[in-house]
Design a protein around this motif. Structure first.
Motif, PDB file in Angstrom:
ATOM      1  N   LYS A 483       0.850  -1.202   0.000  1.00 13.60           N
ATOM      2  CA  LYS A 483       0.000   0.000   0.000  1.00 13.60           C
ATOM      3  C   LYS A 483       0.880   1.244   0.000  1.00 13.60           C
ATOM      4  CE  LYS A 483      -4.007   1.983   2.356  1.00 13.60           C
ATOM      5  NZ  LYS A 483      -3.509   2.962   3.325  1.00 13.60           N
ATOM      6  N   LYS A 484       1.976   1.195   0.786  1.00 11.82           N
ATOM      7  CA  LYS A 484       2.869   2.366   0.830  1.00 11.82           C
ATOM      8  C   LYS A 484       3.452   2.644  -0.549  1.00 11.82           C
ATOM      9  CE  LYS A 484       5.855   2.089   4.471  1.00 11.82           C
ATOM     10  NZ  LYS A 484       6.900   2.467   5.420  1.00 11.82           N
ATOM     11  N   GLU A 486       2.172   1.837  -3.463  1.00  9.46           N
ATOM     12  CA  GLU A 486       1.136   2.344  -4.371  1.00  9.46           C
ATOM     13  C   GLU A 486       0.861   3.813  -4.129  1.00  9.46           C
ATOM     14  OE1 GLU A 486      -1.785  -1.333  -5.685  1.00  9.46           O
ATOM     15  OE2 GLU A 486      -2.038  -0.410  -3.718  1.00  9.46           O
ATOM     16  N   GLU A 487       0.767   4.179  -2.840  1.00  7.20           N
ATOM     17  CA  GLU A 487       0.485   5.578  -2.505  1.00  7.20           C
ATOM     18  C   GLU A 487       1.594   6.478  -3.014  1.00  7.20           C
ATOM     19  OE1 GLU A 487      -1.961   5.270   1.722  1.00  7.20           O
ATOM     20  OE2 GLU A 487       0.199   5.656   1.716  1.00  7.20           O
ATOM     21  N   MET A 491       1.576   9.407  -5.983  1.00 11.25           N
ATOM     22  CA  MET A 491       1.956  10.788  -5.705  1.00 11.25           C
ATOM     23  C   MET A 491       3.047  11.232  -6.668  1.00 11.25           C
ATOM     24  SD  MET A 491       4.215  13.079  -4.270  1.00 11.25           S
ATOM     25  CE  MET A 491       5.382  12.227  -3.261  1.00 11.25           C
TER      26      MET A 491
ATOM     27  N   LYS C  79      -6.678  15.621  -1.207  1.00  3.66           N
ATOM     28  CA  LYS C  79      -5.637  14.964  -2.003  1.00  3.66           C
ATOM     29  C   LYS C  79      -4.359  15.800  -1.984  1.00  3.66           C
ATOM     30  CE  LYS C  79      -5.903  14.570  -6.634  1.00  3.66           C
ATOM     31  NZ  LYS C  79      -6.210  14.028  -7.969  1.00  3.66           N
ATOM     32  N   GLU C  82      -2.600  15.612   1.360  1.00  2.07           N
ATOM     33  CA  GLU C  82      -1.921  14.333   1.539  1.00  2.07           C
ATOM     34  C   GLU C  82      -0.655  14.275   0.696  1.00  2.07           C
ATOM     35  OE1 GLU C  82      -2.222  11.984   3.635  1.00  2.07           O
ATOM     36  OE2 GLU C  82      -0.734  10.697   2.677  1.00  2.07           O
ATOM     37  N   TYR C  83      -0.731  14.736  -0.552  1.00  2.00           N
ATOM     38  CA  TYR C  83       0.450  14.734  -1.410  1.00  2.00           C
ATOM     39  C   TYR C  83       1.549  15.604  -0.832  1.00  2.00           C
ATOM     40  CZ  TYR C  83      -1.799  12.354  -5.376  1.00  2.00           C
ATOM     41  OH  TYR C  83      -2.406  11.454  -6.210  1.00  2.00           O
ATOM     42  N   GLN C  86       3.216  13.956   2.000  1.00  2.00           N
ATOM     43  CA  GLN C  86       4.129  12.910   1.543  1.00  2.00           C
ATOM     44  C   GLN C  86       5.445  13.511   1.087  1.00  2.00           C
ATOM     45  OE1 GLN C  86       1.393  10.683  -1.231  1.00  2.00           O
ATOM     46  NE2 GLN C  86       2.525   8.967  -0.462  1.00  2.00           N
TER      47      GLN C  86
END
Lengths: 594, 183, 492
Positions: A483-484, A486-487, A491, C79, C82-83, C86
């Motif tokens: 999952k990590k 894919e996320e 991004m 979104k 969250e991006y 990250q």
């Protein structure tokens, strides 16, 4: 008039296989047998069936000889050219018993439609006369003397030609943007920085038919109103650069480049700029930055190159293969080109077919041909008749497709629908001995190394994805990692500045989508189904088959096999380097890897 | 047998500043201690960790003993909270990560900045000290963490906020931005 | 005029502006930025400012994308948040970010963004790269472990300073900022040590040693815009003050003034260092080898006595051209009325070309010309018959000649910001009675003067801080002396 023509492939592949020496040997023998007036020796560009090189085709028969070394070459002269007896053992063999005499009968060639590669393998690339003899520069002449700029662009639009470098943007439309931008200074650029590992379509065209690029660019320059051009060719293609330099010099000599071409007002000059080893310089804005002498880093668009490109001037940049198609589109008409292909993908595409197929090399097929036809028929099927597993299309930017997708027609629209891309045309075929995670890791290593470092998602994100994949291949993966990954991949795909970062996650994403079970095997079962990931393979000596001959331990480079005549031989997997030498050496097939 | 939720705290590779900051909640500690039973903790000096509702880790993980304690606490607690930059991010301890554990020990015990009379032979400790892990790192690299309170040390208010939220059952807890610090 | 919507709020802008420019002009603060800096060409590298545009599948960087009429922009969707989080976590994981002892902590844009986005842990493995600190420069500390590759330093050095000293090396995650073609920061031959890169740096990667640990911008009581007193350029400076102490001096980024937002090493570092000397707060009179405190009356009476006794032709008065113009007028008027020759030293020299890009010398703002004209006028008045110089002998005709001679009386008004020049020290050394008016007790003047009079420091004169009550302005001092001497100060 020559009674025979001996066409010897002098593309880089055959070059490294000794084609130069063979050419010399053949010439010497022809001299010796006093055949110089009857037999012509023509060094040509790439024929395409590179795995079989060095290749010689003898006309008028069209006999196709493979793997010809200098001694073989001498034999061909003595037997075939002097006595008319073809040399059976050198001809292409479809199987043990069937040899194929004629070039055209080979399915590798009969299923192709060579437009961009039309002259490759037929003419001597160092001879402008041969190019002209094959309708060379007629298209340019037609444009300059009887077509307006708008008409030329219209013809390109009708043809439906799309950018062959991977972008797939309609070429005619692209030219029209640049044509609309105000002048008077505009530039035309040929992107010859073919960077995808294993791709050599552009290289073959540049080496085998450099004049087609020159002519194509001249036509494009006329259409958009430019008078100066750059060919940005990667420095790792020295032969291509040499051939281009020769071709440009010859064209200038003939007045086909320079001032007032064909007696019209159109003037055009081409410069060659060598790359310096960066994949990212294949991205158009980074490429232009590199020509300007800056560090090759992409910049955000807008503004687009058609409005503000090289040194701030309107610039049209196209790929080598795109340019190569242009002269024929003008000669035969846009409708002719559009008659081939699918609804949204017209014409043909050159693919570099590599990997686990029987016939690797360069093929050009009409759009719409299925993957199965390319791999199984043209390519001859999987090497050693193993099982097909996946085909990777589009290099480091592309995706992996499975057996279920083999009947997909090769076209921009069909491939995009599946989450893959056409890319520049690299096709890597994989069988059951390829680990898909290893494949994803290979491409990510490449994109991470080549990332220019400007934007954070690509620079840091590809490194982290690579680390996670590496841990998975070592057996340290956790189920949350999927999952990590894919996320992070999503991004990076959505937030990166340029195409490199935006497409770098593709191999990872497609392998996750279609080969999730392999990821789970690595993570949960700590097992690599393809026996590739060295951290997850165990080598075992089967005691029932082992005859205690000791050959394995004698040859083991890691000295990790213990035992003697009385006790069973055992491999210490902690110290084993997974080289496989023991398996090769064991005469009793007592060692396996799982 | 009280039915108050049990809490255990440990300090691992840390300066103990986070525990000091915890004590900085001043008189609020009276209210807090009336709601929980504080079991194993450097403050109480109880060594064995029982089953607890909330485990709090101060400090990062840099040697095998710390790893062992963190894993034990994780097994014994329902909610694990880490406080302080060392526990949350790895903190100052990670400065040693550009060196190997051997180089670290050699630098500390043999090649020290001042010549030592205590260890003139430059002998390196072996089994006397817990074995250094290849790198010092944050707690969540080894065990799952539920609540993070960064800071060096975290504000007493932030620690108190986290504890109150956990005790009120409002999990997961995110420290508000105005109470978050990384120094 | 074009209209855009930001999260539903209608805003207006002009064609040619970027989305970010329109947002900022309309007071929209919800678009985070990291690699963007006002005054620099935007790069779109950090991807923090990426916004969603309704109807477009592509997300755009607000700092580079042109604003179009009718755009409906969303700046803070889930979104995007969250991006962005990250990306911040990736940045923290990629290098060694130690906030707890970093001098930029609290002032750091990366830290502020991370806290704003609720980053309380990093989900990616730390890479712990082994990047050595660069301590080769005596003015700056460069710790690339904190670098986020925003390229603000590189762009500043290229676009604003013009030295083009910084660049990038390598590719991928090992990309690094370097000086020249791989030199260490302190060994660069093109770097002019102006510190503009340090000011542009959003993290603690490039820090000015002089400013480190003095305080964070947000801990300061105020930030006052003033003019740097050190040379004729008169660059705008932003002075951060904490409890009457100067913490940091920044150039004014994006300044449309002649300096173009550039500030040189003198302004950023030397000025700060020089402003920190021990202050003189009461008048002092020499007593043996040292000084004793005295009252203003005692000191003014003493000076009056000495002036009356002195041979005016063997007396001199020197002022620093960094003194405010008003004070210089009083100075010229007072000593002119007494018949004492004046001269000027210190400061107002034309800027060194290497510190300021060519374009800055072409001043866009005429006020610098006005000020310069005034200073030049005072310079010509004060140094009308220059008598202060090194190495010339006195003569019968010019007893107050150049060089070493014994003056009866010497008055020196200094700002204490720069080293005093040899001529003045010579004159002080050889004078029978000298008065030095200075804000700082700085050697060697403290050894050479007979009377020390406290003066307001440049930042007090500029209104940045309040001077101590015991300090009188020069005008007041000269007025008091004029009364005691029964003279009238000339109009100048």
């Amino acid at each position: 008039m020559y009674r025979s023509h001996v066409l010897i492939c002098n593309g880089t592949g055959c070059h490294s296989g000794g084609a130069t020496e063979t050419t010399e040997a053949i010439k010497k023998e022809i001299e010796k047998l006093s055949l110089a007036n009857e037999v012509a020796v023509v060094p040509t560009g790439c024929h395409g069936m590179c795995e079989m090189g060095p290749i010689i085709v003898v006309y008028p028969e069209g006999t196709f000889y493979c793997r010809v070394n200098p001694e073989d070459g001498v034999e061909i002269v003595r037997e075939h050219l002097a006595k008319g007896r073809t040399v059976e053992r050198l001809m292409f063999r479809e199987s043990e018993r069937i040899s194929v005499a004629s070039y055209k009968e080979l399915p590798f060639y009969s299923k192709q439609k060579r437009i961009a590669l039309k002259n490759c393998g037929y003419i001597n690339p160092d001879s402008i006369e041969e190019y002209i003899g094959h309708s060379g520069y007629e298209a340019l002449g037609k444009c300059l003397t009887s077509l307006t700029q708008e008409q030329v662009i219209e013809e390109l639009k009708k043809s439906g030609l799309r950018g062959r470098g991977g972008g797939g943007f309609p070429t005619g439309l692209k030219w029209s943007f640049c044509a609309k931008s105000p002048g008077p200074k505009k530039y035309v650029i040929c992107n010859a920085d073919e960077g995808d590992p294993g791709a050599f379509m552009d290289r073959s065209i540049l080496e085998g038919d450099p004049h087609s690029i020159i002519e194509g660019m001249a036509i494009g320059a006329y259409a958009i109103g430019a008078d100066e051009a750059y060919i940005y060719c990667r420095a790792e293609y020295p032969l291509a650069i040499e051939r281009l330099k020769t071709a440009i010099a010859q064209a200038e000599e003939y007045g086909l480049l320079g001032e007032k071409i064909f007696g019209t007002d159109f003037s055009f000059e081409i410069h060659i700029k060598e790359g310096a080893g960066a994949f990212v310089c294949g991205e158009e804005t980074a490429l232009m930055g590199s020509i300007e002498g800056k560090r090759g880093m992409p910049r955000p668009r807008p503004p687009f190159p058609a409005v503000s490109g090289l040194w701030g001037k309107p610039t049209n940049i196209n790929n080598v293969e795109t340019w190569a198609n242009v002269p024929q589109i003008i000669l035969n008409g846009g409708e002719w080109y559009a008659s081939m292909g699918t609804a949204e993908s017209k014409g043909t595409k050159v693919f570099a077919l590599t990997g686990k197929v029987k016939h690797t090399g360069l093929v050009e097929v009409p759009m719409g041909v299925t993957l199965r036809e390319i791999i199984m028929e043209i390519g001859g099927g999987i090497l050693n008749d193993k099982k097909f597993k996946a085909v990777q299309i589009g290099g480091p930017s592309g995706g992996c497709l499975t057996e279920d997708h083999l009947d997909t027609p090769v076209s921009y629209e069909d491939l995009t629908r599946l989450g893959a891309i056409m890319g520049s045309g690299g096709l890597v075929v994989m069988d059951e001995e390829n680990c898909m995670i290893d494949v994803a890791k290979f491409f990510l290593e490449f994109t991470q190394r080549e990332s220019c470092g400007k934007c954070s998602p690509c620079r840091e994100g590809t490194k982290q994805m690579l680390i996670m994949l590496d841990e998975i291949t070592k057996g340290n993966g956790k189920i949350e990692d999927i999952k990590k990954l894919e996320e992070l991949a999503l991004m990076v795909k959505n937030m990166s500045l340029c195409g490199l970062g935006q497409t770098a996650p593709n191999p990872l994403l497609t392998t996750l989508k279609y080969f999730r079970h392999e990821y789970e095997a690595h993570i949960i079962e700590k097992r690599c189904p393809a026996h590739v990931c060295s951290g997850l393979i165990t080598f075992t000596i089967h005691a029932d088959k082992c005859k205690r001959c000791g050959l394995c331990t004698k040859n083991c480079p890691a000295k990790c096999i213990s035992g003697d005549k009385n006790t069973a031989y055992v491999i210490d997997n902690e110290r084993c380097v997974k080289c496989g030498t023991c398996i090769d050496k064991c005469p009793f097939k007592a060692i396996t890897k799982e | 047998m009280s039915d108050k939720p049990k809490v255990a705290t440990v300090w691992l590779e840390s300066c103990a500043g986070c525990h000091m900051s915890f004590l900085d909640i001043d008189e609020r500690i009276v209210n807090l201690l009336s709601q929980v039973e504080l079991t194993a903790s450097p403050v109480t000096d109880i060594k064995d960790i029982p089953e607890v509702t909330l485990g709090i880790i101060d400090g990062g993980i840099g040697n095998e003993e710390e790893l062992h304690i963190a894993q034990e606490l994780r097994k014994k607690c329902k909610i694990l909270m880490v406080m302080g930059d060392c526990a949350v991010f790895g903190g100052i301890n990670t400065m040693r990560n550009s060196l190997t554990p051997e180089q670290v020990l050699k630098g500390a015990y043999a090649d020290g900045a001042t010549p030592t009379t205590v260890n003139p032979s430059g002998k390196l400790p072996g089994e006397d000290i817990p074995k250094l892990l290849p790198q010092a790192n944050a707690v969540d690299r080894y065990v799952n963490v539920d609540v993070y309170v960064p800071g060096c040390p975290p504000d007493a208010d932030a620690i108190y906020y986290a504890l109150s939220e956990i005790l009120a059952g409002r999990i997961p807890v995110k420290i508000p931005a105005d109470m978050t610090r990384y120094d | 005029m074009i209209k855009l919507h930001f999260d539903g709020k209608e805003c207006t802008g002009t064609k040619g502006q970027t989305i970010l420019e329109v947002a900022l002009a309309n007071g929209i603060t919800t678009i985070p930025t990291l690699c963007w800096l006002e005054g620099l060409h935007p790069e779109g590298a950090c991807r923090m400012c990426v916004v969603e545009v309704e109807g477009s599948p592509k997300m755009l960087t607000a700092c580079t994308s042109p604003a179009e009429d009718g755009m409906k922009i969303l700046t803070r969707t889930d979104k995007l948040k969250e991006y962005r989080k990250q990306i911040l976590e990736l940045l923290f994981a990629g290098r060694n970010h130690f906030c707890m002892y970093c001098s930029a902590s609290g002032d750091c844009e990366l830290q502020a963004l991370a806290i704003e986005h609720g980053m309380d842990s990093v989900r990616y493995p730390y890479l712990f790269p082994n990047i050595e600190n660069d301590t080769t420069s005596s003015d700056f500390m460069v710790d690339r472990n904190r670098c986020v590759l925003c390229d603000r330093c590189i762009r500043t050095c290229q676009e604003i300073v013009g030295a083009c000293s910084l660049g990038l090396e390598k590719r991928g995650w090992v990309t690094n900022v370097i000086s020249d073609l791989g030199e260490k920061f302190g060994n660069s031959s093109t770097c002019v040590s102006c510190g503009a890169c340090a000011q542009a740096c959003p993290t603690g990667t490039i820090t000015i040693r002089e400013q480190a640990y003095r305080g964070r911008r947000k801990d300061c009581d105020k930030a006052v815009e003033a003019t740097c007193p050190l040379c004729a350029m008169g660059c705008k400076i932003n002075v951060h003050v904490r409890r009457n102490s100067l913490v940091r001096i920044d150039g004014v980024t994006g300044s449309k003034y002649a300096d173009g937002g550039q500030l040189c090493r003198k302004g950023r570092i030397e000025l700060l260092r020089a402003s920190e000397g021990p202050r003189l707060t009461t008048p002092m009179i020499r007593s043996g080898a040292g000084f004793r405190e005295a009252s203003w009356d005692e000191v003014l009476d003493l000076i009056t006595e000495k002036i009356n006794k002195a041979d005016k032709s063997k007396s001199g008065a020197v002022a620093s051209l960094m003194t405010p113009i008003d004070e210089l007028k009083y100075f010229a008027g007072f000593f002119g009325a007494l018949g004492i020759k004046t001269d000027c030293r210190e400061g107002r020299v034309p800027p060194e070309a290497k510190y300021v890009k060519e374009s800055h010398v072409r001043s866009a703002d005429d006020s610098i010309n006005d000020r310069e004209n005034e200073v030049n006028r005072m310079r010509s008045i004060l140094a009308a018959s220059p008598w202060l110089g090194v190495g010339s002998e006195p003569s019968e005709k010019e007893p107050v000649g150049k060089g070493m001679l014994s003056l009866d009386f010497l008055f020196f008004r200094t700002t204490g910001l720069v080293e005093p020049c040899v001529d003045v020290l010579d004159a002080l050394d050889h004078s029978k009675f000298s008065v030095v008016q200075t804000p700082y007790i700085s050697h060697p003047m403290a050894y050479l003067a007979d009377v020390l009079i406290p003066a307001a420091a440049w930042f007090e004169l500029a209104g940045i801080c309040e001077p101590a009550v015991s300090i009188k302005e020069m005008c007041e001092v000269l007025e008091s002396l004029a009364v005691r001497l029964a003279i009238k100060i000339k109009e100048v």
